[in-house]
Design an enzyme around this catalytic site. Structure first.
Site, PDB file in Angstrom:
ATOM      1  N   CYS A  39       0.502  -3.716  -6.736  1.00  0.00           N
ATOM      2  CA  CYS A  39       0.724  -2.395  -6.431  1.00  0.00           C
ATOM      3  C   CYS A  39       0.632  -2.209  -4.748  1.00  0.00           C
ATOM      4  O   CYS A  39       1.705  -1.950  -4.220  1.00  0.00           O
ATOM      5  CB  CYS A  39      -0.222  -1.443  -7.074  1.00  0.00           C
ATOM      6  SG  CYS A  39       0.490   0.238  -6.718  1.00  0.00           S
TER       7      CYS A  39
ATOM      8  N   CYS B   9      -6.882   0.968  -7.385  1.00  0.00           N
ATOM      9  CA  CYS B   9      -5.720   1.743  -6.378  1.00  0.00           C
ATOM     10  C   CYS B   9      -6.202   3.326  -6.481  1.00  0.00           C
ATOM     11  O   CYS B   9      -6.643   3.794  -7.561  1.00  0.00           O
ATOM     12  CB  CYS B   9      -4.386   1.685  -7.047  1.00  0.00           C
ATOM     13  SG  CYS B   9      -3.208   2.587  -6.207  1.00  0.00           S
TER      14      CYS B   9
HETATM   15  N1  LIG Z   1       4.159   5.181  -3.589  1.00  0.00           N
HETATM   16  C1  LIG Z   1       3.714   4.326  -4.463  1.00  0.00           C
HETATM   17  O1  LIG Z   1       4.106   3.691  -5.154  1.00  0.00           O
HETATM   18  C2  LIG Z   1       1.970   4.296  -4.367  1.00  0.00           C
HETATM   19  C3  LIG Z   1       1.555   3.014  -4.809  1.00  0.00           C
HETATM   20  C4  LIG Z   1       0.081   3.066  -4.389  1.00  0.00           C
HETATM   21  C5  LIG Z   1      -0.508   4.075  -3.973  1.00  0.00           C
HETATM   22  N2  LIG Z   1       0.042   5.282  -3.822  1.00  0.00           N
HETATM   23  C6  LIG Z   1      -0.686   6.499  -3.249  1.00  0.00           C
HETATM   24  O2  LIG Z   1      -0.926   6.169  -2.041  1.00  0.00           O
HETATM   25  C7  LIG Z   1      -2.320   6.806  -1.569  1.00  0.00           C
HETATM   26  C8  LIG Z   1      -3.111   5.956  -0.935  1.00  0.00           C
HETATM   27  O3  LIG Z   1      -3.816   4.733  -2.046  1.00  0.00           O
HETATM   28  P1  LIG Z   1      -4.870   3.715  -1.630  1.00  0.00           P
HETATM   29  O4  LIG Z   1      -5.124   3.235  -2.956  1.00  0.00           O
HETATM   30  O5  LIG Z   1      -4.365   3.228  -0.105  1.00  0.00           O
HETATM   31  O6  LIG Z   1      -5.922   4.672  -1.293  1.00  0.00           O
HETATM   32  P2  LIG Z   1      -7.420   4.948  -0.759  1.00  0.00           P
HETATM   33  O7  LIG Z   1      -8.390   5.859  -1.193  1.00  0.00           O
HETATM   34  O8  LIG Z   1      -7.961   3.378  -0.915  1.00  0.00           O
HETATM   35  O9  LIG Z   1      -7.151   4.710   0.984  1.00  0.00           O
HETATM   36  C9  LIG Z   1      -6.916   6.069   1.383  1.00  0.00           C
HETATM   37  C10 LIG Z   1      -7.542   6.001   3.036  1.00  0.00           C
HETATM   38  O10 LIG Z   1      -7.166   7.260   3.511  1.00  0.00           O
HETATM   39  C11 LIG Z   1      -8.441   7.609   4.503  1.00  0.00           C
HETATM   40  N3  LIG Z   1      -8.402   9.043   4.486  1.00  0.00           N
HETATM   41  C12 LIG Z   1      -8.815   9.987   3.545  1.00  0.00           C
HETATM   42  N4  LIG Z   1      -8.492  11.093   4.226  1.00  0.00           N
HETATM   43  C13 LIG Z   1      -8.240  10.961   5.590  1.00  0.00           C
HETATM   44  C14 LIG Z   1      -8.036  11.838   6.483  1.00  0.00           C
HETATM   45  N5  LIG Z   1      -7.813  13.137   6.529  1.00  0.00           N
HETATM   46  N6  LIG Z   1      -7.669  11.475   7.762  1.00  0.00           N
HETATM   47  C15 LIG Z   1      -7.600   9.941   7.857  1.00  0.00           C
HETATM   48  N7  LIG Z   1      -7.831   9.021   6.936  1.00  0.00           N
HETATM   49  C16 LIG Z   1      -8.099   9.595   5.722  1.00  0.00           C
HETATM   50  C17 LIG Z   1      -9.636   6.946   3.432  1.00  0.00           C
HETATM   51  O11 LIG Z   1     -10.932   6.933   4.241  1.00  0.00           O
HETATM   52  C18 LIG Z   1      -9.104   5.644   2.960  1.00  0.00           C
HETATM   53  O12 LIG Z   1      -9.270   4.590   3.866  1.00  0.00           O
HETATM   54  C19 LIG Z   1      -2.949   7.319  -2.918  1.00  0.00           C
HETATM   55  O13 LIG Z   1      -2.389   8.687  -3.076  1.00  0.00           O
HETATM   56  C20 LIG Z   1      -2.308   6.728  -4.115  1.00  0.00           C
HETATM   57  O14 LIG Z   1      -2.099   7.435  -5.412  1.00  0.00           O
HETATM   58  C21 LIG Z   1       1.237   5.349  -3.864  1.00  0.00           C
HETATM   59 ZN   LIG Z   2      -1.134   1.597  -7.278  1.00  0.00          ZN
END
Ligand SMILES: NC(=O)c1ccc[n+]([C@@H]2O[C@H](COP(=O)([O-])OP(=O)(O)OC[C@H]3O[C@@H](n4cnc5c(N)ncnc54)[C@H](O)[C@@H]3O)[C@@H](O)[C@H]2O)c1
Ligand SMILES: [Zn+2]
Ligand SMILES: [Zn+2]
Length: 287
Positions: A169, A38
């Protein structure tokens, strides 16, 4: 056991041989079969989130229950030896006011938020005896882990372990944001910005909710293909100019989106999620 250890945020992850103690009261040992990556692991690896290490990294895993600590009732908990479980990174304490009122998801005293077991310690040690802590209380990038029994959630027979791991998650986060936080009504128009594990799960949640249109946005073309496979009705490739991206999204949502979901965690895309809304729309800041 072998484990992926992060000494401190920003340092390289190393595979180490650790000693894993037997589970104590209220704990279970789980043999890990699958662990996801993640972005919340990457934020610490990249030094963006300060956290006190050393850790066994990973907080999205599934495996088989292989030992029960004292006080764990297999019949009552469903945690029989050999049971497939998904691991939850927010193990409720079952003692605080929120837990006692049945709202365990609002637990105010979870060891997980301190990256410790409920008693503030860890079962993983280096051969010299020094502690290595479980990231988010579960440390899944290891051959095994000891977790609070409340963090081990029995999965139906036949669930593929890699699917069960993701429920720990990104699926709970993304699907939960749609059906629990936003309670998206059927027929709604939904925009999802960012299509990692979390954003793709928002897409799946929107399908479950019966959304009328689901516009998926990312800057990587392959992510748009994945989103379409999962049920997005339209996609937009985010480019360097946010106004162009805004225009493309608006052209695909006739009266503006009812809901936007931000699943990246960047100030610019959080602002975009709000800017795209017509009056009365709802932005859900998932990341
Ligand atoms: N609230 C929660 O409980 C929780 C749980 C899991 C993850 N998160 C957070 O959520 C976020 C996403 O997690 P993930 O594992 O899916 O991340 P990830 O890196 O797998 O996915 C992020 C996506 O965003 C895209 N991206 C990045 N910059 C961009 C932009 N400027 N415009 C368009 N697309 C863009 C990337 O290409 C990627 O596909 C992270 O910050 C993580 O820490 C929060
Ligand atoms: Zn997570
Ligand atoms: Zn609690």
């Amino acid at each position: 056991m072998r484990a992926a250890v992060l000494e401190q945020p920003g340092e390289p992850v190393a595979i180490e041989e650790l000693i894993l103690d037997e589970p104590k009261h209220g704990e279970v040992r789980v043999r890990i079969l699958a662990s996801g990556v993640c972005h919340s692991d990457l934020h610490v690896r990249d030094g963006e989130w300060p956290r006190p290490g050393p850790f066994v990294i990973g907080h999205e895993g599934a495996g088989i229950v292989e030992a029960l600590g004292p006080g764990v009732d297999a019949a009552a908990s469903g945690l029989n030896l050999g049971q497939l479980v998904a691991l939850s990174w927010y193990a409720p304490c079952h003692a605080c006011a929120a837990c006692r009122s049945g709202r365990e998801w609002l637990c105010s005293d979870s060891g997980s938020s301190r990256h410790r077991l409920t008693d503030g310690t860890t079962r993983a040690h280096r051969p010299n005896g020094s502690p290595v802590y479980p990231y988010c209380g579960i440390g899944t990038m290891a051959e095994a882990t000891v977790v609070p029994a409340s963090a081990a959630i029995p999965m139906p027979d036949g669930t593929p372990p890699d699917v069960a791991a993701l429920i720990g998650c990104c699926v709970s986060t993304g699907v939960g944001a749609v059906i629990k936080t936003a309670r998206v009504p059927p027929g709604s128009s939904v925009v999802v910005i960012g299509l990692g594990g979390v954003g793709l799960s928002v897409v799946m949640g929107a399908v479950l909710a019966g959304a009328g249109s689901i516009v998926a946005v990312d800057r990587v073309p392959a992510k748009l293909d994945l989103a379409r496979e999962l049920g997005a009705t339209a996609t937009v490739l985010a480019g360097a100019d946010p106004e162009v991206t805004d225009g493309e999204v608006r052209s695909k949502t006739s009266s503006g989106p009812d809901f936007t979901f931000e699943a990246i965690g960047l100030a610019a895309t959080i602002e975009q999620a709000i800017r795209l809304l017509p009056p009365g729309g709802t932005a859900v800041l998932v990341a």
